[in-house]
Design a protein around this motif. Structure first.
Motif, PDB file in Angstrom:
ATOM      1  N   GLY A   2      29.632  40.483  46.722  1.00 58.34           N
ATOM      2  CA  GLY A   2      30.330  39.719  46.503  1.00 58.34           C
ATOM      3  C   GLY A   2      31.131  40.080  45.776  1.00 58.34           C
ATOM      4  O   GLY A   2      31.007  39.916  44.729  1.00 58.34           O
ATOM      5  N   PRO A   3      31.919  41.485  45.389  1.00 59.85           N
ATOM      6  CA  PRO A   3      32.902  42.397  44.294  1.00 59.85           C
ATOM      7  C   PRO A   3      34.466  41.606  44.456  1.00 59.85           C
ATOM      8  O   PRO A   3      35.197  42.068  43.754  1.00 59.85           O
ATOM      9  CB  PRO A   3      32.963  43.778  45.016  1.00 59.85           C
ATOM     10  CG  PRO A   3      33.049  43.579  46.465  1.00 59.85           C
ATOM     11  CD  PRO A   3      31.387  42.188  47.118  1.00 59.85           C
ATOM     12  N   GLN A   4      34.651  40.439  44.863  1.00 56.76           N
ATOM     13  CA  GLN A   4      35.735  39.674  45.486  1.00 56.76           C
ATOM     14  C   GLN A   4      36.245  39.214  44.244  1.00 56.76           C
ATOM     15  O   GLN A   4      37.662  39.562  44.782  1.00 56.76           O
ATOM     16  CB  GLN A   4      35.813  39.084  46.550  1.00 56.76           C
ATOM     17  CG  GLN A   4      35.097  39.248  48.318  1.00 56.76           C
ATOM     18  CD  GLN A   4      34.141  39.517  48.193  1.00 56.76           C
ATOM     19  OE1 GLN A   4      33.477  38.953  46.905  1.00 56.76           O
ATOM     20  NE2 GLN A   4      33.610  39.560  49.610  1.00 56.76           N
ATOM     21  N   ALA A   5      35.721  38.852  43.186  1.00 58.99           N
ATOM     22  CA  ALA A   5      36.629  38.448  42.496  1.00 58.99           C
ATOM     23  C   ALA A   5      37.003  39.140  41.254  1.00 58.99           C
ATOM     24  O   ALA A   5      38.293  39.391  40.300  1.00 58.99           O
ATOM     25  CB  ALA A   5      36.243  37.121  41.384  1.00 58.99           C
ATOM     26  N   ASN A   6      35.667  40.358  40.991  1.00 57.98           N
ATOM     27  CA  ASN A   6      36.435  41.482  40.229  1.00 57.98           C
ATOM     28  C   ASN A   6      37.845  42.337  41.401  1.00 57.98           C
ATOM     29  O   ASN A   6      38.618  43.124  40.079  1.00 57.98           O
ATOM     30  CB  ASN A   6      35.218  42.374  40.531  1.00 57.98           C
ATOM     31  CG  ASN A   6      33.901  42.029  39.924  1.00 57.98           C
ATOM     32  OD1 ASN A   6      34.667  41.291  38.781  1.00 57.98           O
ATOM     33  ND2 ASN A   6      33.091  42.240  39.367  1.00 57.98           N
ATOM     34  N   ILE A   7      37.838  42.284  42.726  1.00 56.53           N
ATOM     35  CA  ILE A   7      38.917  43.233  43.120  1.00 56.53           C
ATOM     36  C   ILE A   7      40.360  42.619  42.573  1.00 56.53           C
ATOM     37  O   ILE A   7      41.321  42.829  42.905  1.00 56.53           O
ATOM     38  CB  ILE A   7      38.340  42.961  44.723  1.00 56.53           C
ATOM     39  CG1 ILE A   7      37.594  44.468  45.089  1.00 56.53           C
ATOM     40  CG2 ILE A   7      40.038  43.769  45.615  1.00 56.53           C
ATOM     41  CD1 ILE A   7      37.364  44.261  45.701  1.00 56.53           C
ATOM     42  N   LEU A   8      39.800  40.973  42.977  1.00 57.16           N
ATOM     43  CA  LEU A   8      41.369  40.086  42.827  1.00 57.16           C
ATOM     44  C   LEU A   8      41.605  40.225  41.591  1.00 57.16           C
ATOM     45  O   LEU A   8      42.962  40.274  41.251  1.00 57.16           O
ATOM     46  CB  LEU A   8      40.791  38.736  43.323  1.00 57.16           C
ATOM     47  CG  LEU A   8      41.549  37.883  43.375  1.00 57.16           C
ATOM     48  CD1 LEU A   8      42.319  37.839  44.457  1.00 57.16           C
ATOM     49  CD2 LEU A   8      41.466  36.220  43.072  1.00 57.16           C
ATOM     50  N   SER A   9      40.999  40.629  40.202  1.00 54.63           N
ATOM     51  CA  SER A   9      40.841  41.019  38.779  1.00 54.63           C
ATOM     52  C   SER A   9      41.332  41.779  38.782  1.00 54.63           C
ATOM     53  O   SER A   9      42.423  42.285  37.844  1.00 54.63           O
ATOM     54  CB  SER A   9      39.957  39.914  38.133  1.00 54.63           C
ATOM     55  OG  SER A   9      39.082  40.345  38.236  1.00 54.63           O
TER      56      SER A   9
END
Length: 182
Positions: free
Chosen positions: A15-22
């Protein structure tokens, strides 16, 4: 500068999606700065994940509350690009691999995997995870640990770079170069 790893599942996962997006998801090698500003995060009126993942639904298979961008259409996988085609983004898209971009990220992830396997960092028998010795930890240099961290980040993201295209390119290219590739 070494780090001892005691778990084959070390690093970001599931679940690194939010960190990647930001743009807050990767290890930056000495002298490197990654481009993290991209329209998937900074578009005026963008609601982040909701803009694409909860766009006009295709039945109960994609969009809406499913968070899925793909659906089965008579036996073939199709992309629900309704969110991508909003007034703020792409005028027209028919797939989630524009100009082969995702293919180029897959090639980079696989190149980095090969370098990490060849360097004894990743287990060739379980090529998604670190190679932990039977006795003691796996001792890595900061370069090896950073490359493994970036590999795990983009492998676990599963968007093949679409969540943050410039970050994916920069971080993967820097990781490959740091490991002696290309």
């Amino acid at each position: 500068g070494t780090i001892d790893i005691t778990s084959k599942r070390w690093g970001p996962h599931h679940g690194p999606q939010a960190n990647i997006l930001s743009g807050n998801a990767t290890y930056e090698f000495a002298g490197e700065t990654y481009d993290t500003d991209h329209p998937h995060f900074t578009s005026p009126g963008s609601d982040g994940c909701v803009t694409c993942h909860m766009a006009s639904p295709y039945g109960a298979q994609a969009g809406g509350h499913t968070m899925s961008l793909t659906y089965d259409y008579h036996g073939s996988e199709r992309a629900n690009t309704a969110g991508c085609e909003s007034d703020l983004c792409h005028a027209s898209m028919d797939d989630l691999n524009p100009n082969g971009f995702q293919d180029s990220i897959i090639v980079r992830i696989e190149a980095l995997r090969t370098l990490l396997i060849n360097d004894g960092v990743i287990d060739p028998a379980d090529p998604d995870y670190a190679l932990i010795p039977d006795v003691g930890p796996l001792t890595l240099t900061l370069v090896q640990a950073g490359a493994l961290y970036n590999f795990q980040t983009f492998r676990e993201d599963r968007s093949n770079g679409i969540h943050n295209p410039s970050l994916a390119l920069d971080a993967l290219d820097a990781s490959i170069a740091a490991m002696g590739g290309r």
